[in-house]
Design a protein around this motif. Structure first.
Motif, short mmCIF file in Angstrom:
data_model
loop_
_atom_site.label_atom_id
_atom_site.label_comp_id
_atom_site.label_asym_id
_atom_site.label_seq_id
_atom_site.Cartn_x
_atom_site.Cartn_y
_atom_site.Cartn_z
N ILE A 177 42.22 47.35 31.32
CA ILE A 177 41.83 46.63 32.52
C ILE A 177 40.32 46.80 32.69
O ILE A 177 39.81 47.91 32.70
CB ILE A 177 42.60 47.16 33.74
CG1 ILE A 177 44.08 46.79 33.62
CG2 ILE A 177 42.01 46.61 35.04
CD1 ILE A 177 44.95 47.25 34.75
N THR A 178 39.63 45.67 32.79
CA THR A 178 38.17 45.71 32.91
C THR A 178 37.70 45.51 34.35
O THR A 178 36.55 45.79 34.66
CB THR A 178 37.52 44.64 32.01
OG1 THR A 178 38.03 43.35 32.37
CG2 THR A 178 37.83 44.91 30.54
N ALA A 179 38.58 45.02 35.20
CA ALA A 179 38.26 44.84 36.62
C ALA A 179 39.55 44.75 37.40
O ALA A 179 40.56 44.24 36.90
CB ALA A 179 37.42 43.58 36.83
N GLY A 180 39.54 45.25 38.64
CA GLY A 180 40.70 45.15 39.50
C GLY A 180 41.77 46.16 39.15
O GLY A 180 41.54 47.13 38.42
N SER A 181 42.97 45.90 39.67
CA SER A 181 44.11 46.78 39.40
C SER A 181 45.42 46.03 39.60
O SER A 181 45.47 45.04 40.34
CB SER A 181 44.07 48.00 40.32
OG SER A 181 44.27 47.61 41.66
N ILE A 182 46.44 46.50 38.91
CA ILE A 182 47.80 45.99 39.07
C ILE A 182 48.74 47.19 38.98
O ILE A 182 48.39 48.21 38.38
CB ILE A 182 48.16 44.93 37.99
CG1 ILE A 182 47.84 45.43 36.57
CG2 ILE A 182 47.47 43.60 38.26
CD1 ILE A 182 48.22 44.47 35.46
N PRO A 183 49.94 47.08 39.57
CA PRO A 183 50.88 48.20 39.48
C PRO A 183 51.24 48.52 38.02
O PRO A 183 51.24 47.64 37.15
CB PRO A 183 52.10 47.68 40.24
CG PRO A 183 51.58 46.61 41.15
CD PRO A 183 50.44 45.99 40.40
N ALA A 184 51.55 49.77 37.77
CA ALA A 184 51.85 50.24 36.40
C ALA A 184 52.99 49.45 35.76
O ALA A 184 52.91 49.10 34.57
CB ALA A 184 52.18 51.73 36.42
N LYS A 185 54.03 49.15 36.50
CA LYS A 185 55.16 48.40 35.93
C LYS A 185 54.72 47.00 35.50
O LYS A 185 55.09 46.52 34.43
CB LYS A 185 56.30 48.30 36.95
CG LYS A 185 57.51 47.60 36.43
CD LYS A 185 58.64 47.61 37.43
CE LYS A 185 59.86 46.89 36.85
NZ LYS A 185 60.99 46.92 37.77
N VAL A 186 53.90 46.36 36.32
CA VAL A 186 53.38 45.03 35.99
C VAL A 186 52.47 45.12 34.78
O VAL A 186 52.54 44.29 33.87
CB VAL A 186 52.64 44.43 37.20
CG1 VAL A 186 51.93 43.13 36.83
CG2 VAL A 186 53.60 44.20 38.36
N ARG A 187 51.63 46.15 34.75
CA ARG A 187 50.74 46.32 33.60
C ARG A 187 51.54 46.44 32.31
O ARG A 187 51.20 45.84 31.29
CB ARG A 187 49.85 47.54 33.78
CG ARG A 187 48.90 47.73 32.62
CD ARG A 187 47.98 48.90 32.80
NE ARG A 187 47.09 48.99 31.66
CZ ARG A 187 45.96 49.64 31.66
NH1 ARG A 187 45.55 50.27 32.74
NH2 ARG A 187 45.20 49.68 30.58
N GLY A 188 52.62 47.20 32.32
CA GLY A 188 53.46 47.34 31.14
C GLY A 188 54.04 46.02 30.68
O GLY A 188 54.07 45.72 29.48
#
Length: 82
Positions: free
Chosen positions: A42-53
Motif C-alpha cells: 500500500i503506497t497511500a491510504g489504508s484498507i482493512p486487513a481482510k480486504v487487503r488479503g
C-alpha cells in the motif's frame, strides 16, 4: 477513473496518466488505498486487513494484465475474485 473490477463491495480502478510506480486504487466503504502492482504494498491510504488479503489474492491472479493495462492505458474489465 476507469473501474476495472468490482467484487465483494471492493472497487478496483486506475487513473489515466498516473505517476509511477504502477499502481491501482482500491475503494471499500469509507476506505481508500493505492497499491503497487509489482509488490502489492500500500503506497497511500489504508484498507482493512481482510480486504487487503482479498485484493492481494485478486491482484496476484491478474498481475501481468494489470501491468499491461498500466503501460498501454488500454483499460478494460478484469474478472472479479470469486
Amino acid at each position: 477513473m476507469p473501474e476495472i473490477s468490482r467484487f465483494l463491495g471492493i472497487i478496483i480502478s486506475m487513473y489515466f496518466d498516473e505517476h509511477n510506480p504502477p499502481h491501482f486504487h482500491v475503494q471499500y466503504n469509507e476506505y481508500r488505498a493505492s497499491m503497487d502492482i509489482r509488490n502489492l504494498n500500500i503506497t497511500a491510504g489504508s484498507i482493512p486487513a481482510k480486504v487487503r488479503g482479498l485484493v492481494e489474492e485478486w491482484a496476484e491472479l491478474h498481475c501481468d494484465e494489470l501491468l499491461m493495462m498500466w503501460e498501454t492505458k488500454d483499460f478494460h474489465r478484469i474478472q472479479p475474485l470469486v
